[in-house]
Structure formats: C-alpha cells, structure tokens
Write a protein that holds these residues in place. Sequence first.
Motif, mmCIF file in Angstrom:
data_model
loop_
_atom_site.group_PDB
_atom_site.id
_atom_site.type_symbol
_atom_site.label_atom_id
_atom_site.label_comp_id
_atom_site.label_asym_id
_atom_site.label_seq_id
_atom_site.Cartn_x
_atom_site.Cartn_y
_atom_site.Cartn_z
ATOM 1 N N LEU A 130 -5.570 3.138 1.285
ATOM 2 C CA LEU A 130 -4.551 3.629 2.146
ATOM 3 C C LEU A 130 -3.083 2.941 1.584
ATOM 4 C CD1 LEU A 130 -5.575 2.717 5.885
ATOM 5 C CD2 LEU A 130 -5.122 5.119 4.768
ATOM 6 N N GLY A 131 -3.174 2.135 0.421
ATOM 7 C CA GLY A 131 -2.217 1.433 -0.068
ATOM 8 C C GLY A 131 -2.202 -0.152 0.078
ATOM 9 N N SER A 132 -1.174 -0.614 -0.524
ATOM 10 C CA SER A 132 -1.218 -2.135 -0.503
ATOM 11 C C SER A 132 0.138 -2.598 0.170
ATOM 12 C CB SER A 132 -0.870 -2.623 -1.922
ATOM 13 O OG SER A 132 -2.009 -2.197 -2.705
ATOM 14 N N SER A 133 0.022 -3.422 0.877
ATOM 15 C CA SER A 133 1.213 -4.210 1.692
ATOM 16 C C SER A 133 1.797 -5.425 0.786
ATOM 17 C CB SER A 133 0.615 -4.788 3.189
ATOM 18 O OG SER A 133 1.613 -5.305 3.791
ATOM 19 N N THR A 134 2.876 -5.278 0.340
ATOM 20 C CA THR A 134 3.549 -6.370 -0.092
ATOM 21 C C THR A 134 4.210 -7.432 0.826
ATOM 22 O OG1 THR A 134 4.507 -4.719 -1.987
ATOM 23 C CG2 THR A 134 5.661 -6.788 -1.879
ATOM 24 N N SER A 145 -0.214 -9.253 -2.409
ATOM 25 C CA SER A 145 -0.195 -7.928 -1.988
ATOM 26 C C SER A 145 -1.754 -7.971 -1.331
ATOM 27 C CB SER A 145 -0.107 -6.946 -3.254
ATOM 28 O OG SER A 145 1.123 -6.892 -3.568
ATOM 29 N N VAL A 146 -1.708 -7.224 -0.223
ATOM 30 C CA VAL A 146 -2.923 -7.015 0.538
ATOM 31 C C VAL A 146 -3.253 -5.282 0.635
ATOM 32 C CG1 VAL A 146 -3.948 -7.305 2.786
ATOM 33 C CG2 VAL A 146 -2.453 -9.010 2.169
ATOM 34 N N ASP A 147 -4.399 -5.106 0.090
ATOM 35 C CA ASP A 147 -5.033 -3.785 0.093
ATOM 36 C C ASP A 147 -5.309 -3.211 1.595
ATOM 37 O OD1 ASP A 147 -4.146 -3.305 -2.402
ATOM 38 O OD2 ASP A 147 -6.157 -4.297 -3.309
ATOM 39 N N PHE A 148 -5.203 -2.184 1.852
ATOM 40 C CA PHE A 148 -5.958 -1.650 2.956
ATOM 41 C C PHE A 148 -6.797 -0.469 2.511
ATOM 42 C CE2 PHE A 148 -2.511 -3.981 4.950
ATOM 43 C CZ PHE A 148 -2.888 -4.543 5.878
ATOM 44 N N ASN A 149 -7.739 -0.163 3.272
ATOM 45 C CA ASN A 149 -8.715 0.815 3.045
ATOM 46 C C ASN A 149 -9.441 1.501 4.119
ATOM 47 O OD1 ASN A 149 -9.401 0.892 -0.015
ATOM 48 N ND2 ASN A 149 -9.321 -1.019 0.524
ATOM 49 N N VAL A 178 5.190 7.280 7.700
ATOM 50 C CA VAL A 178 5.813 6.161 8.668
ATOM 51 C C VAL A 178 6.070 4.962 7.840
ATOM 52 C CG1 VAL A 178 5.173 7.209 10.726
ATOM 53 C CG2 VAL A 178 3.739 5.582 9.854
ATOM 54 N N GLU A 179 5.056 4.456 7.123
ATOM 55 C CA GLU A 179 4.994 3.191 6.499
ATOM 56 C C GLU A 179 4.804 3.718 4.734
ATOM 57 O OE1 GLU A 179 5.930 0.732 7.935
ATOM 58 O OE2 GLU A 179 5.280 0.880 10.030
ATOM 59 N N PRO A 180 5.950 3.789 4.486
ATOM 60 C CA PRO A 180 5.577 4.330 2.797
ATOM 61 C C PRO A 180 5.265 2.995 1.857
ATOM 62 C CG PRO A 180 8.043 4.314 3.455
ATOM 63 C CD PRO A 180 7.037 4.319 4.511
ATOM 64 N N SER A 181 5.820 1.838 2.660
ATOM 65 C CA SER A 181 5.279 0.669 1.821
ATOM 66 C C SER A 181 4.107 0.278 1.974
ATOM 67 C CB SER A 181 6.256 -0.623 2.248
ATOM 68 O OG SER A 181 6.052 -0.668 3.618
ATOM 69 N N ILE A 182 3.146 1.008 2.769
ATOM 70 C CA ILE A 182 1.687 0.482 2.620
ATOM 71 C C ILE A 182 0.854 1.480 1.589
ATOM 72 C CG2 ILE A 182 -0.263 0.826 4.154
ATOM 73 C CD1 ILE A 182 1.356 -1.302 5.023
#
Length: 302
Positions: free
Chosen positions: A161-165, A267-271, A298-302
Amino acid sequence: MIDTELLSDMAIFAAVVDHDGFSKAADALNMSKSSVSRRIAALEKRLAIKLMTRTTRSTKLTESGRLYYDYCAQLVSNAEEADAAVKLMQSVPSGTLNLSLPETLGRASILPLLPIFLRQHPDIRLNLTITSRKVDLAEERIDVAVRKGTIEDDSLMAVPLGSSTQLLYATPDFLKEIDSLSTPRDLAKHAYLTSQISAGPLMLQLWRGLEEIKVKVEPRLAVKDHEALLKMTLAGLGIALLPVWMAKKYEKTGELQRVLPAYTGPSVDFNIVYQPYRGFSPAVRAFVEFLPKHLADVEPSI
C-alpha cells in the motif's frame, strides 16, 4: 507433450478406488463397467505393474497401487480446484468478507472508504475487526488484513500500500518557549513524546538523506498509540515523531509545526495480506483492487 489419455486413465483409476469398485465408479463416471475395466487394464499394461487385485467380491490395492493412487487423487483434486477457482473468478463479488484493519490508519483513512466499497459491491457483507494486534488469518478466519511493518510470513500474499514517512512535530506555542533547535542532538534538552514504551532512555533514529543519526532521549511521555500521541502533541506537551498522513492537516491549520525539517524518522510499510487460496474469492479480489487506488487518492503519502 501431455498424454491426455494417461491423465484420463489416472482419473478413472482414482474413481475406482474412491467408489470401492468398478460398478460404482462406472455409474459415477457415466461409463460402462467393461470400459472402466478395460481402461484400468491398459493403465496397468502401460505401467507394467499390478495396481489392484480383483476377486468376485472385492478389489484391493497392491502396494504400488496405493502409491499410485495418492498421485492420481492429488491430480484429480488439483483439477477440481482449478476448475472451481476459474469459475469463482468469473462470479460477482458476494458473500461475507472478514476484514482486519490496524487501529490508527484503519480508523483515520480506511474506515471512511468502506461505505464507498460497499456501495460498489452491494452483495458483499462485511465483518470488520479493528485492532493493533497482528491477527492470525488462518486461526481467526480472516480473509484479508492490512498490516504495518515487514511481512515475514512467506505463506501470505502481500500487496504493497506504500510507506508512511514520520517527521518531528510540535505546537508553535511549545516551540516559542524553548531554545531554538538546530541539530537532532538538541532534542535531548527538551520534552520528547514517543510511541515506544521504554524503562529508560531510548535511541531515536533519524535520517538526513542517507546519513543516519542516533540521539539518546529521555521521553517525558510514552504511549503506545499514535492517536493518543497526536493528542498529547497538540496539547503542547513536547516534540513527537508522527506519521505525515496523520499530522499534515494540523500542519496546514497551523496547530503543528515541523521540527528539524531536514530530518526524517523511520518509514513504516503497509501491506494488504491474504492467504493465497483466498485470492480466488471475488470479494477478496474486489477489496485488494479497491483499497490501493482509493487510499492513494486520500492519502498520497502512504
């Protein structure tokens, strides 16, 4: 080249064993008993072994026959599963979807998207669990889950899903009352808030580009919940490392201000994760296709 006659004979042999005889197998296969017997005889001739011993009253497998049956049964089972999976993929998403979401990201960003998903798929019923605990998908009968961190279980399928900075934030009022911060080491002089529970000082990891900096800090407050950490930061208690997606709206309103903006935290990855066979479910597939696109909106930084 695949020998289709051999595959057919293996399936017939498995049916004879499963139905405990030629007559019942012939009925199940819609074949004559003599045709079934002839195909088994041809199979034995091809293999040059005796698969079963036959009397007027019973049919028993030989040792070779038992071994060969295991392979034949698995072949038939795989074919049936493949057939069912393809048919299932063509069906409309429906039925119950058991979904697990992480506490903070789940409540703040994914939960508001679920009404859209359910409106798009009116035949899906949703069972939702929101927890900070890492659920066991098989044990708890979860179809699909969103997880943070590295996926270490090789038995699961994972869709990024991306990473959260994470960045450092504090309120403008708090920053007015302290000496200016110019380097990460200055953080040790001021109240620091964290989501890491520690009995004493902790080592804070920051990066400036590829350069890693470690700073020992003594937290004034430690709370293992990012929503609570955000509230305590907004209350002006200190400086905290917060996910950008969580803090950005407060930065826009001026309630929070970036601290040491050249530095970033881990950074934290989400899957999205699910068990491979669940991927054939139209409901699971629909959610796996839906979430990355709409979450990015809604959350392009994720």
